[in-house]
Enzyme design. Structure first.
Site, PDB file in Angstrom:
ATOM      1  CG  HIS A  64      -0.406   0.567   2.448  1.00 27.76           C
ATOM      2  ND1 HIS A  64      -0.400   1.910   2.721  1.00 27.76           N
ATOM      3  CD2 HIS A  64       0.204  -0.031   3.496  1.00 27.76           C
ATOM      4  CE1 HIS A  64       0.164   2.112   3.902  1.00 27.76           C
ATOM      5  NE2 HIS A  64       0.552   0.950   4.387  1.00 27.76           N
ATOM      6  CB  CYS A  65       1.439   4.018  -1.726  1.00 31.90           C
ATOM      7  SG  CYS A  65       0.207   4.125  -3.039  1.00 31.90           S
ATOM      8  CE  LYS A  66      -1.976  11.820   0.419  1.00 32.32           C
ATOM      9  NZ  LYS A  66      -1.451  13.163   0.167  1.00 32.32           N
TER      10      LYS A  66
END
Length: 96
Positions: A64-66
């Protein structure tokens, strides 16, 4: 395997599961907010960390990221490197 929604991940965590979660944001972003149990390996350093992740090649790995864009790139990269069960968290930490 398909991407994963934040609701599915939260339900699994509430049920006591501890999936491998890799946060591919920058360290300063990780310090600001994080998903419980996630480890931080920024997208730019991911290629240098492959040896450390070797044991996970056939296990589920959630990235995941932002918002989901960088982690989609990370998921594609890991799949190219032979990881068989990589899932991208849709909407990233913003949805979580």
């Amino acid at each position: 395997m398909a991407d994963i929604t934040s609701d599915e991940l939260k339900q699994r965590q509430q049920a006591g599961e501890t999936p491998t979660i890799i946060d591919v944001r920058e360290p300063w972003e990780f310090e600001e907010s994080r998903i419980p149990g996630a480890q931080n390996i920024s997208l730019g350093t991911l290629p240098t960390k492959l040896d450390d992740l070797e044991e996970l090649k056939d296990q589920e790995v959630i990235v995941h990221c932002k918002s989901g864009a960088r982690s989609a790139s990370a998921a594609a990269f890991l799949k190219q490197q032979g990881f068989t069960n990589v899932r991208n968290l849709l909407g990233g930490i913003m949805n979580y």
